[in-house]
Structure formats: structure tokens, C-alpha cells
Design a protein around this motif. Structure first.
Motif, PDB file in Angstrom:
ATOM      1  N   THR A 159       0.860  -1.618   0.125  1.00  0.00           N
ATOM      2  CA  THR A 159      -0.365  -0.042  -0.333  1.00  0.00           C
ATOM      3  C   THR A 159       0.788   0.967  -0.221  1.00  0.00           C
ATOM      4  O   THR A 159       1.855   1.144   0.718  1.00  0.00           O
ATOM      5  N   ILE A 160       0.705   2.187  -1.118  1.00  0.00           N
ATOM      6  CA  ILE A 160       0.925   3.412  -1.028  1.00  0.00           C
ATOM      7  C   ILE A 160       1.160   4.289   0.547  1.00  0.00           C
ATOM      8  O   ILE A 160       0.103   4.385   0.333  1.00  0.00           O
ATOM      9  N   VAL A 161       2.271   4.999   1.020  1.00  0.00           N
ATOM     10  CA  VAL A 161       1.737   6.092   2.111  1.00  0.00           C
ATOM     11  C   VAL A 161       1.730   7.210   1.440  1.00  0.00           C
ATOM     12  O   VAL A 161       2.236   7.706   0.875  1.00  0.00           O
ATOM     13  N   MET A 162       0.401   7.660   2.164  1.00  0.00           N
ATOM     14  CA  MET A 162      -0.206   8.396   1.718  1.00  0.00           C
ATOM     15  C   MET A 162      -0.044  10.025   2.313  1.00  0.00           C
ATOM     16  O   MET A 162       0.263   9.120   4.012  1.00  0.00           O
ATOM     17  N   ASN A 163       0.271  11.541   2.580  1.00  0.00           N
ATOM     18  CA  ASN A 163       1.041  12.032   3.062  1.00  0.00           C
ATOM     19  C   ASN A 163      -0.193  13.491   3.439  1.00  0.00           C
ATOM     20  O   ASN A 163       0.103  13.959   5.061  1.00  0.00           O
ATOM     21  N   ASP A 164      -1.620  13.087   3.879  1.00  0.00           N
ATOM     22  CA  ASP A 164      -3.130  13.784   3.625  1.00  0.00           C
ATOM     23  C   ASP A 164      -3.448  13.398   3.849  1.00  0.00           C
ATOM     24  O   ASP A 164      -3.556  12.273   2.813  1.00  0.00           O
ATOM     25  N   GLY A 165      -4.427  13.461   3.921  1.00  0.00           N
ATOM     26  CA  GLY A 165      -6.256  13.244   3.943  1.00  0.00           C
ATOM     27  C   GLY A 165      -6.950  14.247   4.918  1.00  0.00           C
ATOM     28  O   GLY A 165      -6.972  15.198   5.716  1.00  0.00           O
ATOM     29  N   ILE A 166      -8.578  14.005   5.491  1.00  0.00           N
ATOM     30  CA  ILE A 166      -9.176  13.949   5.735  1.00  0.00           C
ATOM     31  C   ILE A 166     -10.038  13.170   6.490  1.00  0.00           C
ATOM     32  O   ILE A 166     -10.315  12.215   6.051  1.00  0.00           O
ATOM     33  N   VAL A 167     -11.091  13.545   7.568  1.00  0.00           N
ATOM     34  CA  VAL A 167     -11.893  12.867   8.459  1.00  0.00           C
ATOM     35  C   VAL A 167     -13.340  13.666   8.345  1.00  0.00           C
ATOM     36  O   VAL A 167     -12.975  14.960   9.127  1.00  0.00           O
ATOM     37  N   ASN A 168     -14.547  13.262   7.194  1.00  0.00           N
ATOM     38  CA  ASN A 168     -15.803  13.939   7.691  1.00  0.00           C
ATOM     39  C   ASN A 168     -16.411  12.835   8.838  1.00  0.00           C
ATOM     40  O   ASN A 168     -16.080  12.277   9.010  1.00  0.00           O
ATOM     41  N   LEU A 169     -17.034  13.695   9.724  1.00  0.00           N
ATOM     42  CA  LEU A 169     -17.749  13.840  10.645  1.00  0.00           C
ATOM     43  C   LEU A 169     -19.219  13.943  10.688  1.00  0.00           C
ATOM     44  O   LEU A 169     -19.568  14.967  10.023  1.00  0.00           O
ATOM     45  N   PHE A 170     -20.304  12.673  10.558  1.00  0.00           N
ATOM     46  CA  PHE A 170     -21.367  12.495  10.559  1.00  0.00           C
ATOM     47  C   PHE A 170     -21.909  12.405  12.213  1.00  0.00           C
ATOM     48  O   PHE A 170     -21.802  11.340  12.979  1.00  0.00           O
ATOM     49  N   SER A 171     -23.182  13.342  11.667  1.00  0.00           N
ATOM     50  CA  SER A 171     -24.480  13.184  13.474  1.00  0.00           C
ATOM     51  C   SER A 171     -26.385  12.792  12.188  1.00  0.00           C
ATOM     52  O   SER A 171     -26.149  14.310  11.850  1.00  0.00           O
ATOM     53  N   ASP A 172     -25.863  12.114  11.690  1.00  0.00           N
ATOM     54  CA  ASP A 172     -27.844  11.785  11.714  1.00  0.00           C
ATOM     55  C   ASP A 172     -28.006  12.155  10.526  1.00  0.00           C
ATOM     56  O   ASP A 172     -28.722  12.411   9.439  1.00  0.00           O
ATOM     57  N   GLY A 173     -26.734  11.649   9.449  1.00  0.00           N
ATOM     58  CA  GLY A 173     -26.177  11.749   8.307  1.00  0.00           C
ATOM     59  C   GLY A 173     -26.543  13.594   7.517  1.00  0.00           C
ATOM     60  O   GLY A 173     -25.908  13.715   6.699  1.00  0.00           O
ATOM     61  N   ASN A 174     -25.494  13.768   8.953  1.00  0.00           N
ATOM     62  CA  ASN A 174     -25.495  15.629   8.594  1.00  0.00           C
ATOM     63  C   ASN A 174     -24.134  15.876   8.490  1.00  0.00           C
ATOM     64  O   ASN A 174     -23.730  15.463  10.350  1.00  0.00           O
ATOM     65  N   LYS A 175     -23.285  15.991   7.916  1.00  0.00           N
ATOM     66  CA  LYS A 175     -22.077  16.733   7.850  1.00  0.00           C
ATOM     67  C   LYS A 175     -21.495  17.597   9.149  1.00  0.00           C
ATOM     68  O   LYS A 175     -22.461  18.538   9.065  1.00  0.00           O
ATOM     69  N   ILE A 176     -20.891  17.925  10.089  1.00  0.00           N
ATOM     70  CA  ILE A 176     -20.554  18.660  11.261  1.00  0.00           C
ATOM     71  C   ILE A 176     -19.497  19.003  11.330  1.00  0.00           C
ATOM     72  O   ILE A 176     -19.098  20.164  11.988  1.00  0.00           O
ATOM     73  N   SER A 177     -18.549  18.006  10.654  1.00  0.00           N
ATOM     74  CA  SER A 177     -17.158  18.271  10.534  1.00  0.00           C
ATOM     75  C   SER A 177     -16.290  18.306  10.029  1.00  0.00           C
ATOM     76  O   SER A 177     -16.309  16.993   9.363  1.00  0.00           O
ATOM     77  N   VAL A 178     -15.306  18.525   9.199  1.00  0.00           N
ATOM     78  CA  VAL A 178     -13.629  17.702   8.572  1.00  0.00           C
ATOM     79  C   VAL A 178     -12.625  18.288   9.383  1.00  0.00           C
ATOM     80  O   VAL A 178     -12.164  19.703   9.565  1.00  0.00           O
ATOM     81  N   LYS A 179     -11.835  16.632   9.773  1.00  0.00           N
ATOM     82  CA  LYS A 179     -10.416  16.947  10.408  1.00  0.00           C
ATOM     83  C   LYS A 179      -9.493  16.518   9.954  1.00  0.00           C
ATOM     84  O   LYS A 179      -9.975  15.786   8.776  1.00  0.00           O
ATOM     85  N   PRO A 180      -8.635  16.873   9.699  1.00  0.00           N
ATOM     86  CA  PRO A 180      -6.928  17.017   9.164  1.00  0.00           C
ATOM     87  C   PRO A 180      -6.451  15.604   9.662  1.00  0.00           C
ATOM     88  O   PRO A 180      -7.072  15.077  10.675  1.00  0.00           O
ATOM     89  N   LEU A 181      -5.871  14.348   8.513  1.00  0.00           N
ATOM     90  CA  LEU A 181      -5.559  13.368   8.917  1.00  0.00           C
ATOM     91  C   LEU A 181      -3.708  13.621   8.608  1.00  0.00           C
ATOM     92  O   LEU A 181      -3.857  13.832   7.166  1.00  0.00           O
ATOM     93  N   SER A 182      -2.745  12.894   9.333  1.00  0.00           N
ATOM     94  CA  SER A 182      -1.490  12.537   8.491  1.00  0.00           C
ATOM     95  C   SER A 182      -1.201  11.490   8.639  1.00  0.00           C
ATOM     96  O   SER A 182      -1.498  10.626   9.708  1.00  0.00           O
ATOM     97  N   PHE A 183       0.251  11.157   8.248  1.00  0.00           N
ATOM     98  CA  PHE A 183       0.625  10.018   8.204  1.00  0.00           C
ATOM     99  C   PHE A 183       1.912  10.024   9.501  1.00  0.00           C
ATOM    100  O   PHE A 183       2.793  10.211   9.286  1.00  0.00           O
ATOM    101  N   ASP A 184       1.827   9.201  10.461  1.00  0.00           N
ATOM    102  CA  ASP A 184       2.726   9.182  11.290  1.00  0.00           C
ATOM    103  C   ASP A 184       4.350   8.055  11.079  1.00  0.00           C
ATOM    104  O   ASP A 184       3.985   7.124  10.773  1.00  0.00           O
ATOM    105  N   LEU A 185       5.276   9.153  10.200  1.00  0.00           N
ATOM    106  CA  LEU A 185       6.349   8.364   9.754  1.00  0.00           C
ATOM    107  C   LEU A 185       6.917   7.225  10.807  1.00  0.00           C
ATOM    108  O   LEU A 185       7.318   6.047  10.774  1.00  0.00           O
ATOM    109  N   GLU A 186       6.739   7.424  12.157  1.00  0.00           N
ATOM    110  CA  GLU A 186       7.695   6.155  13.393  1.00  0.00           C
ATOM    111  C   GLU A 186       6.561   5.215  13.339  1.00  0.00           C
ATOM    112  O   GLU A 186       7.121   3.728  13.605  1.00  0.00           O
ATOM    113  N   SER A 187       5.216   5.549  13.487  1.00  0.00           N
ATOM    114  CA  SER A 187       3.967   4.356  13.900  1.00  0.00           C
ATOM    115  C   SER A 187       4.259   3.469  12.415  1.00  0.00           C
ATOM    116  O   SER A 187       3.486   2.178  12.570  1.00  0.00           O
TER     117      SER A 187
END
Length: 701
Positions: free
Chosen positions: A553-581
């Protein structure tokens, strides 16, 4: 003070000319008594009109005294209910008594309550102490909004347990007005034990030993031995006794387990409850782990040995997780006996140049039984054409893939150019397939073979002849059965022709990726994500961890986490790759109660892909109960920096003498613009009217 517009020379010339004409016109009438008043009225009107042309403005300085308001803020968070001194009722009655003393001193007040949000207070006695968190930022934002208004100062009743919003260090603390703070509660924390987090890999292979690192936090004056237990389902599988020291201390406990079942499994960690503990909901937590198979059985049925056979066996043998049963058809039937094939369960069945003319009749009769075997065992299925593969011999098995033999467009056996399609990239987006994205990749031609119709399958590779595309490699899924059909009979030539080139491992990498997909070695997923606990309280920190299931699997450096409540998007959070773990991580706060669903998106080649889904529960906030004590240090800093005073609850009445009615004198300038004044216009009109009446009386009209 009167200010006038500075006129130009033309104005003064016209004014001088008008005065001369006026005097010359009326000079001979000055000796008549009846005309003096008329001349006076007309002259006065003329002077007022000329004055308006100069746009005169009159500025009058005035002073006004305004009463200033004291803002009172009352902490209504849940923790205020659990103090012994003061109790919840004593807390409210004490505030009422405090406010009554201020009213007797004629202090003007605006009263607010705060917790997770800020509200105005009508009757303090009706205030509910039930807010799930404390956000002191609301208080400072309210004061900042009113800095230009009539504020004498502020008084805050709180225990200083700020568990949501900004920290006091981020507030703009200046001595604009005094902020007095009354600290409520005991400085010694109340007793609380909590399973803070469970650190474990999100996905492991069956048979691997894994460590569950459990973090136990303890608050209050504790010096006891507690029991930490680990359950798998309802079965106790581990127990450890540890000494906890309290006062915010944290202790680590490690359990080592060896999962024995495949699929999602869960472990529950519990700590024993203490006698005086007020919040036991955080004494247990569950962590879920995905367990993958350690061995995968593959059956390869060869109708007639060919050059493809040895290459396939070589690729399968390179992977230690694969166990191959190879059945070869000869004069006396299959060797080894085909009976064991029907008895065993396989994750993948490969037809290599099979069926052939010699066993076509038998395998047509086996078609229905074979289909049941695929479905019941949820096996992957692959057909690889060979020199002896004919449309008539394999058509019934292609039908299991929803493929139909069609009249060929290409002449069978002709060497034909081919290439990978975009569907290959989409299906295996993160599987180390950079070579499939190269536009100038030099692929040797392959012999054309059996041609089929396609419907909802993935066409992963195709022949290209004069703008006509013919499927070479087809993949699909039917009732949880994944399948692949390779139509060219000389796949082996690709292996040998690429030796010594940059793509020498292309065919091996292709089949490794496809074998993994066919057998769902990643458990239907290429990535697994999970949170560090199964449930949270509002305002609590959440750690989302993800891990790829395959080493390619290719290691990617960026991404996002979409959060939903009752089907409605409530927030977007950043996702990062930890090179150590070697894991993907995202940290955020539990801001809303209920079941929160999430999707994980990651980017590759300017495309966005959803690589993970899941959910976690957020309970109505009890995080207030995790820290029930007076946190006086930041409160003292706030009052000190704003020239205010800090008092403990029992000394609150000493602040009354510092809170007095205050007024503020404000100077302002009132400007009168004469040409906008209606009374000037009325005066001119009265002068002209009076002059007109007098002229009629003396007989000039």
C-alpha cells in the motif's frame, strides 16, 4: 464655536455689489418713518440668506454622566453540584445573598450563566447546574463585545475547570476593567478512576501476539491498590493489581493477548470502582481490533500443463501465507485425487487451462455443485486461459461470472497491443501500481484469445486495435464472490519478455495484488481505522488511528476525516501519516453527543478516495465529573492581570466593598448646521411675510 465655509472672491464681489445696490435703492426712503421698518425687515432677511450661503455650523460642547454596569457570571456546570462545601443549594443561595448586597448599594448588574454556552439569568434560584462542560471563553467573548459599552467590571463564580474552548493563557488579559473571581469548591480533587485510553494496533494477523497498553488516570487523594481486568466478550482473560497515587497521576498497564478468531474482535478493560467515586462511567472501555487470517488456501486445477502453470506456482509459492493444492489432469484423471478438492475449503480456486476437451463433459455436470461450493465457502474464482482453453469448454464457468462468449473481433492468436485501463487504477488505488499510471510504458503484445461480453464488471486491461477496445483482463464481484478472467493464452510471454527491463516484476506484482483482492486478505478493506475507545464524553479528546493491511500500500501524506451526525456533516478534521508508527492519525474533540459516523478520505493523483468508515458514541458530557476540584491557579492569574481580586467562596462577601456604583462622564459635541435648521427657514419666511403686510398698509402694493 461657530465655523463658516471660506467663500471665494466671486462671492465677496457679489456681496459687495448687492449691498451697494441695496443702499442706493433705499437711501432716499430713510427719512420716511413708515419705510424704516420695511427696510429693516428686508435687510434682515437678506442678511440671513447671505449667511446661509456661508454654511455656518455651531458646535456646542456638552457633558453627560452615565451609570456603568457590573457583569456577573455564574458557573452552571455539572461539577458545581458535587461539592460538599458549598452544596448546590448553598451555592445558589450564597450567590443570591451576594447579589442582594450589591442591589442595596445601588449597583447596576447584568447577570449571566455559563457552561457549554452563555445565557442570561432571570432568577438565580431557578438556575440548573447541569451543563456538561465549562467554556470560560464565552465569558471573555461577552466582555470583549461590551468593552465599548457601559461596563464597570465583572465578577465570576467558578471552580476553574475549563474543559472546553480556549485556555486562559489565550485570553487578552488587560486592566481595562477589574475582573473579580470567586473560587468555588475544594482545592483537593474528588476521587475518580478512569480508563484514559487503550493503545492497540487496529489490525493484526491471526496468531500474532499483540500488546494492549492501557492508561489509567486517578484523581483525588488516593493511595490504594486497584484491580484492572481484561475481558474478551464475557470471559475474563487477564487481571493485574496496581497501586495508584491519585492527584492526576497516570499509570500504564500492559496485557498481551493472542487473538484466535478471524474478523472483528473486542476487548473490554475495567478498573474497580472506589467507595467515594462519583463517576464510574469512565471505569470501563472497549477496544475493537480486526484479525486477519494467517493462512490462505489456494486450489489450482490445471486441465493441461502449459507455460503459464509454472509461473503461477512460482508467484503463489513466494508468499508464505499461501498454501497451494495443485491438481493436474492426466490420462488417469486428476493427480492428486480430485476428491480432496471437493472436501476442502479454499479461499481461492484457479482454473489454469481448465476445463479442456478431455474432461469437458464431466465438468459441465459439476457446474452446479461447483457454484454451490463457491458460494458456501465464499471463495474467490479465477479463470486463466491456456492453449487448450476453448469457448465450448469454459463457457458454463464464465457464466458464473456473468460473462457470455461472443463472436470474436480479433483473430485468435494474433499478437496485439494492449494497456491497463483507468478502472485498474480505481480498483487498486493504493497498491503500489505506479507502472500502471505511466503513459509511455512499453508493454509487449499478447496473443488474443476468448472474447466475452461485459456488463457491470471492471475491465482492468484491454487490447487496442484501430480504436477498437477488446477486454483482456476482467474482474467483478457476485454475491460476495470475487472473480477474475484472463483471456490471453500466452500470459507467460509477458513474464519472460519483461526480464531485464524496468517492468521485470510487473506480472508478479499484478497477480500479488489480484490474489489479495480475490481472497480479501485485507478483510474486504485495504485500510482499517478505529478510535482509541468505543465511547467518549463531550469535550473529550479522540484519537483515530488507521493502518494499511498490505505492505504494498502506498503511504499518503494528507487526508481528511468527515464527521456526520444523523446523516448531516458536522465537521472536517485533518488526517496525517505518522512515519514512526507507520499509521494514519487524526486527533479532534468530541463536540456533539450521539452516534457519530466518520469517513476517511485520502488523495492520490488529484483524486479523492474514501478508504475508511466507522462510528463511535459520544455520551452526554460527564467530563465535568472527571475533575471535581477548585483549579485556583489560572483564576488568580486572570484576576491579577486585570487589577481584580480573587476570593475563595467562604470570603466572597469581602468583595462587596470593592464593587460600588460607578459612573462615567462623557464629553460630546453637539453641532447645529443652520441651513438644516427649520427655525432659520421659518424666521426668513416670517420676515418676508411681515414686510409684505407693511408694504400693503403704506400703499406700495
Amino acid at each position: 464655536m461657530i465655523s463658516l465655509t471660506t467663500p471665494d472672491l466671486l462671492f465677496w464681489f457679489v456681496l459687495l455689489f448687492s449691498v451697494i445696490v441695496f443702499i442706493l435703492s433705499y437711501i432716499r426712503f430713510f427719512s420716511y418713518s413708515g419705510f424704516k421698518i420695511i427696510i429693516f425687515l428686508r435687510g434682515t432677511a437678506l442678511i440671513l440668506v447671505l449667511l446661509l450661503f456661508l454654511n455656518p455650523k455651531i458646535d456646542i460642547k456638552r457633558k453627560e454622566s452615565k451609570s456603568l454596569v457590573w457583569q456577573i457570571f455564574i458557573d452552571k456546570s455539572l461539577s458545581m453540584r458535587y461539592y460538599k462545601q458549598p452544596s448546590s443549594s448553598a451555592y445558589l443561595s450564597g450567590i443570591i445573598s451576594f447579589l442582594d448586597q450589591l442591589k442595596q448599594s445601588d449597583v447596576q448588574m447584568d447577570v449571566y450563566s455559563f457552561g457549554s454556552q452563555l445565557d442570561t439569568v432571570g432568577k438565580v434560584s431557578d438556575l440548573g447546574l447541569n451543563s456538561g462542560s465549562t467554556n470560560l471563553g464565552h465569558v471573555f467573548r461577552k466582555m470583549d463585545d461590551n468593552k465599548r459599552k457601559r461596563i464597570a467590571g465583572a465578577v465570576i463564580f467558578t471552580d476553574g475547570q475549563i474543559n472546553q474552548g480556549s485556555l486562559p493563557s489565550s485570553f487578552d488579559l488587560k486592566p481595562t476593567f477589574p475582573i473579580h473571581i470567586i473560587g468555588v469548591g475544594d482545592t483537593i480533587p474528588m476521587i475518580d478512576l478512569a480508563v484514559q485510553s487503550i493503545d492497540a494496533p487496529p489490525v493484526v494477523v491471526k496468531g500474532e501476539k499483540i500488546d494492549l497498553d492501557v492508561l489509567i488516570s486517578s484523581l483525588g487523594n488516593i493511595s490504594e491498590r486497584i484491580n484492572v481486568t481484561l475481558f474478551h466478550g464475557d470471559r475474563l482473560i487477564g487481571s493485574k493489581v496496581i497501586n495508584v497515587s491519585g492527584h492526576g497521576g497516570k499509570d500504564r498497564v500492559r496485557f498481551r493477548v493472542e487473538p484466535a478468531t478471524v474478523g472483528e474482535t473486542s476487548y473490554r478493560v475495567q478498573v474497580s470502582a472506589l467507595a467515594d467515586e462519583i463517576n464510574i462511567q469512565n471505569n470501563r472501555q472497549i477496544v475493537r481490533i480486526h484479525i486477519l487470517k494467517d493462512k490462505y488456501r489456494i486450489a489450482m486445477l490445471t486441465g493441461a500443463p502449459n507455460y503459464n502453470t509454472s509461473i503461477l506456482k512460482h508467484y503463489i509459492g513466494e508468499n508464505q501465507k499461501y498454501e497451494l493444492d495443485h491438481f493436474v489432469y492426466g490420462k488417469d484423471g486428476f493427480s492428486p485425487d480430485i476428491k480432496s478438492f471437493w472436501e476442502k475449503k479454499y479461499q481461492l480456486i484457479i482454473f489454469d487451462n481448465h476445463p479442456v476437451t478431455q474432461n469437458e463433459h464431466d465438468w459441465k455436470s459439476f457446474n452446479r455443485i461447483f457454484a454451490k461450493k463457491l458460494i458456501s465457502h465464499q471463495s474467490g474464482f479465477t479463470i486463466i486461459s491456456g492453449p487448450e482453453s476453448l469457448p465450448a469448454t469454459i463457457s458454463s464457468y464464465l457464466n458464473l461470472m456473468n460473462l457470455e462468449i461472443k463472436k470474436p473481433i480479433l483473430m485468435s492468436g494474433n499478437q496485439t497491443e494492449w494497456n491497463f485501463t483507468k478502472e485498474w487504477v480505481n480498483l487498486f488505488a493504493f497498491q503500489g501500481i505506479e507502472w500502471a499510471l505511466e503513459e509511455n510504458i512499453n508493454l509487449p503484445p499478447l496473443a488474443s484469445g476468448i472474447e466475452t461480453t461485459t456488463s457491470e464488471q471492471f475491465i482492468l486491461a484491454e487490447y487496442n486495435v484501430s480504436g477498437v477496445n477488446v477486454p483482456l483482463l476482467v474482474a467483478g464481484e457476485k454475491k460476495s464472490m470475487r472473480y477474475i478472467f484472463w483471456s490471453s493464452p500466452d500470459m507467460f510471454s509477458l513474464h519472460y519478455k519483461l526480464q531485464g527491463s524496468n517492468q521485470s516484476k510487473l506480472l508478479r506484482d499484478m497477480w500479488n495484488i489480484m490474489f489479495g483482492w480475490l481472497m480479501k486478505t485485507g478483510g474486504n478493506k485495504e485500510f482499517f481505522f478505529r478510535t482509541d475507545k468505543n465511547s467518549y464524553q463531550q469535550g473529550e479528546a479522540i484519537l483515530l488511528t488507521g493502518k494499511p493491511t498490505l505492505s504494498t500500500t502506498i503511504v499518503m501524506n494528507d487526508g481528511i476525516v468527515n464527521l456526520f451526525s444523523d446523516g448531516n456533516k458536522i465537521s472536517v478534521k485533518p488526517l496525517s501519516f505518522d512515519l514512526e508508527s507507520k499509521e494514519y492519525k487524526s486527533r479532534f474533540w468530541a463536540s456533539q453527543s450521539g452516534q457519530i459516523e466518520y469517513t476517511v478520505e485520502i488523495n492520490q493523483n488529484e483524486e479523492s478516495y474514501v478508504i475508511g468508515r466507522g462510528s463511535f458514541d459520544v455520551e452526554e458530557s460527564q467530563i465535568e465529573l472527571n475533575h471535581v476540584f477548585l483549579n485556583d491557579s489560572p483564576l488568580k492569574i486572570i484576576s491579577q492581570k486585570t487589577d481584580g481580586e480573587f476570593r475563595y467562596w467562604e470570603n466572597r462577601h469581602s468583595l462587596v466593598d470593592l464593587i460600588n456604583p460607578k459612573t462615567k462622564s462623557e464629553s460630546y459635541v453637539q453641532r447645529a448646521v443652520l441651513h438644516e435648521n427649520i427655525w432659520i427657514m421659518v424666521s426668513i419666511l416670517i420676515l418676508l411675510t411681515s414686510e409684505w403686510i407693511l408694504r400693503r398698509r403704506v400703499g406700495l402694493m
